[in-house]
Design an enzyme around this catalytic site. Sequence first.
Site, mmCIF file in Angstrom:
data_model
loop_
_atom_site.group_PDB
_atom_site.id
_atom_site.type_symbol
_atom_site.label_atom_id
_atom_site.label_comp_id
_atom_site.label_asym_id
_atom_site.label_seq_id
_atom_site.Cartn_x
_atom_site.Cartn_y
_atom_site.Cartn_z
ATOM 1 N N SER A 71 -6.002 -2.477 -1.946
ATOM 2 C CA SER A 71 -4.810 -3.106 -1.403
ATOM 3 C C SER A 71 -3.508 -2.530 -1.942
ATOM 4 O O SER A 71 -2.433 -2.934 -1.515
ATOM 5 C CB SER A 71 -4.840 -4.617 -1.672
ATOM 6 N N THR A 180 -1.146 -7.137 -2.055
ATOM 7 C CA THR A 180 -0.092 -6.533 -2.844
ATOM 8 C C THR A 180 -0.188 -7.048 -4.262
ATOM 9 O O THR A 180 -0.926 -7.979 -4.543
ATOM 10 C CB THR A 180 1.269 -6.943 -2.247
ATOM 11 N N THR A 198 2.377 -2.181 -2.568
ATOM 12 C CA THR A 198 1.230 -2.457 -1.708
ATOM 13 C C THR A 198 0.929 -1.278 -0.789
ATOM 14 O O THR A 198 1.793 -0.442 -0.527
ATOM 15 C CB THR A 198 1.506 -3.696 -0.827
ATOM 16 N N ARG A 208 3.915 -0.202 10.772
ATOM 17 C CA ARG A 208 4.075 -1.596 10.356
ATOM 18 C C ARG A 208 4.546 -1.677 8.910
ATOM 19 O O ARG A 208 4.039 -1.006 8.024
ATOM 20 C CB ARG A 208 2.748 -2.340 10.507
ATOM 21 N N VAL A 209 5.548 -2.499 8.676
ATOM 22 C CA VAL A 209 6.021 -2.816 7.332
ATOM 23 C C VAL A 209 6.029 -4.329 7.193
ATOM 24 O O VAL A 209 6.589 -5.029 8.038
ATOM 25 C CB VAL A 209 7.432 -2.250 7.076
ATOM 26 N N THR A 231 2.696 -13.168 -1.600
ATOM 27 C CA THR A 231 1.428 -12.501 -1.361
ATOM 28 C C THR A 231 0.762 -13.110 -0.139
ATOM 29 O O THR A 231 1.103 -14.224 0.263
ATOM 30 C CB THR A 231 0.520 -12.612 -2.610
ATOM 31 N N GLY A 232 -0.175 -12.395 0.456
ATOM 32 C CA GLY A 232 -0.842 -12.902 1.648
ATOM 33 C C GLY A 232 -0.347 -12.202 2.898
ATOM 34 O O GLY A 232 0.031 -11.038 2.862
#
Length: 326
Positions: A71, A180, A198, A208-209, A231-232
Site C-alpha cells: 500500500s 497509506t 501512499t 487517480r489521486v 486513512t481508508g
Amino acid sequence: MGMGIAGALTASAMPVRGAERASDGALIVSTWDFGAAANEAAFAKLRSGGTLIDAVEAGAQVPEADAKNRSVGYGGNPDRDGHVTLDAIIMHGDGRVGAVAALEDFVHPISVARRVMEATPHTMLVGEGAHQFAIEQGFHMRNLLTPEAEAAWREWLKTAKYKPVANIENMRGNALDHDTIGLLACSEAGELAGACTTSGMAYKMRGRVGDSPQAGCGLFVEGGVGAAAATGVGEEVTRIAGTARVVASMRAGLSPEAACREAVMHIAKLRGDAVRDAQVGFLAINHRGQAGAYALQPGFTYAVTDRNGVTSVQPAKSLRQTGNAS
C-alpha cells in the site's frame, strides 16, 4: 542543523497556548500496525539530532522502502494499466508544506515532497512535472513494480473487478486493497509536523489521486492546535476535507478522539449506504501531545510512541461497533 531529542522536545517554531506543554503526551503517532516500525525510525532520527520534519520523513521512508507493503512505495499495487504511482505530503505547523502526486519511478516520494516544500514556491507537483523535478534534484530512479505486485496485478486483470476490503492494511502482502501511512509528531513544547505517503488505491484509474497528498484531506497540521491524518477510502475523506475538519474541531475545543469521531459521524450522515462497507479512519494529536483516533468500521489500529521511545499499537474506537451508525 538538526537538534538532539531533548531539543526536539523543547524547541517550538509556534507559540503554545497558555503554559500548556506536551511533556507527558505522545511524541509520535501513525496509522496501522506497520506504523510501529515507522515510529521507531522517526524516534531514532530525533535521538540522533534530527528535527521534527527530519523525523516524520524518516518514519515515512520505512514503509516506502518495504517491498512487502503493498500500500506504500516500492512494491505498492499498480494502477489498472500496471503503473505504480505514488502520492506524498509533508507539513509543519508553521504552514510549510510540500506534496507530490502521481509520481512514478522514485522510492521515496516523501523526500521529493520535502524538496518541493524547501526548494520551490509551490506546495504540490504532479505527474511528469514531479518526475522531472525529482530528476533535477538528484533523486535516483527505480522500477517500483516488484514481481509479486506484477503477478497480483496480472491475476486481477483476469476479472478486472475492484472491491475495497476494510482493514486489509493489516493483512500484509494482500493485493486486494490500498492504503497509506500517516505519521504525526508533537514536541514537548508543542511543535507539530506530519507526513503521509501512499501508492494509492490498487488498480485505480490512471491519474487517480486520493486524499493522501492533499493538505486538509489526507494530512493537516496547524501550529498551536494539532495535526490529523486520514486513512481508508480517500474519496470519502476528500469529500469533507477530513483532516482540516478534525483540526478545526480540536481548535474549537474537542479532544483528538472526539474530533475524529465528529468527522466520521459526518461522513456516515452525509453518505449513508454508500459507505456501509467502506473504511475511513482519522488519527489526531493536539499541541499537548494528546492523541486519539476513530473509524467507521472496527479494525483500524494506530501506533503510539511515547517520549521514552516506547511504542504500542492501539485499536481505534469505531462507529459501527458502537451501534451508533446513522
